[in-house]
Design an enzyme around this catalytic site. Sequence first.
Site, PDB file in Angstrom:
ATOM      1  N   GLU A  41     -14.173  -0.861  31.482  1.00  0.00           N
ATOM      2  CA  GLU A  41     -14.787  -1.865  32.346  1.00  0.00           C
ATOM      3  C   GLU A  41     -16.227  -2.077  31.875  1.00  0.00           C
ATOM      4  O   GLU A  41     -16.997  -1.120  31.776  1.00  0.00           O
ATOM      5  CB  GLU A  41     -14.755  -1.383  33.798  1.00  0.00           C
ATOM      6  CG  GLU A  41     -15.195  -2.415  34.800  1.00  0.00           C
ATOM      7  CD  GLU A  41     -15.126  -1.891  36.234  1.00  0.00           C
ATOM      8  OE1 GLU A  41     -15.847  -2.443  37.086  1.00  0.00           O
ATOM      9  OE2 GLU A  41     -14.368  -0.922  36.490  1.00  0.00           O
ATOM     10  N   ASP A  59     -23.023  -2.192  44.057  1.00  0.00           N
ATOM     11  CA  ASP A  59     -23.405  -1.094  43.171  1.00  0.00           C
ATOM     12  C   ASP A  59     -24.384  -0.131  43.820  1.00  0.00           C
ATOM     13  O   ASP A  59     -25.318  -0.542  44.507  1.00  0.00           O
ATOM     14  CB  ASP A  59     -24.031  -1.640  41.882  1.00  0.00           C
ATOM     15  CG  ASP A  59     -23.037  -2.398  41.032  1.00  0.00           C
ATOM     16  OD1 ASP A  59     -21.841  -2.041  41.079  1.00  0.00           O
ATOM     17  OD2 ASP A  59     -23.439  -3.346  40.337  1.00  0.00           O
TER      18      ASP A  59
END
Length: 258
Positions: free
Chosen positions: A52, A63
Amino acid sequence: MPKTLTEKLNAIKATGKGIFVPYIMAGDHEKGLDGLAETIHFLEDLGVSAIEVGIPFSDPVADGPVIEEAGLRSLAHGTSTQALVETLKTIETEIPLVIMTYFNPLFQYGVENFVKDLADTAVKGLIIPDLPHEHANFVEPFLADTDIALIPLVSLTTGIERQKELIEGAEGFVYAVAINGVTGKSGNYRADLDKHLAQLHQVADIPVLTGFGVSSQADLERFNAVSDGVIVGSKIVKALHQGEPIQDFIRQAVAYQK
């Protein structure tokens, strides 16, 4: 005909091994994007299933601090979506790459142009964490005739009917979010997580991978037991940035036999 990402991950699943997908931030390297191929080949040589690759964004709502800081370092190195696309065109690898991007960079670039420009690269999947399923039509029509899969994310709070809706017709894998919150938070798993993952397996005909908060050997064992594999981000990003040895952890993850 299934897309390449679906075929490759299903082939690993058929061997009885756990699927292992590390996350890296594009441009978070002392060489900036010039170091991306080096990192990809390092992970490829360790036998990972797919990689990824994150596109840095200034407001990464999903995040945690480790990946957010990696994004800021990448931006400071001058990383742009255009520059990343041009870099990806030059990278040769046998394993599929999955782009993780927020919708804004994609929108600014132009979804159709983005997909066209990646057509001849190793990119075989696309994750857009802030794109609601109801707006998937902003992207899906441009992917229909390509070998790039749009990866569905399924959270712990998703009911079974909604799961079916999210997963129907999906390719690549189902991204099962292990925690309610941002990436990198580990250990605070809900008591019904295993039940949730088992339920996902019942409705999905593609591999189910668990991510968000997966960082220890115990996590690898737990989530490989109840899903088809794991995605590890913050631990990998931190180790690569700080020059910490991560090879043994990756080898253990790659070798996991169900």
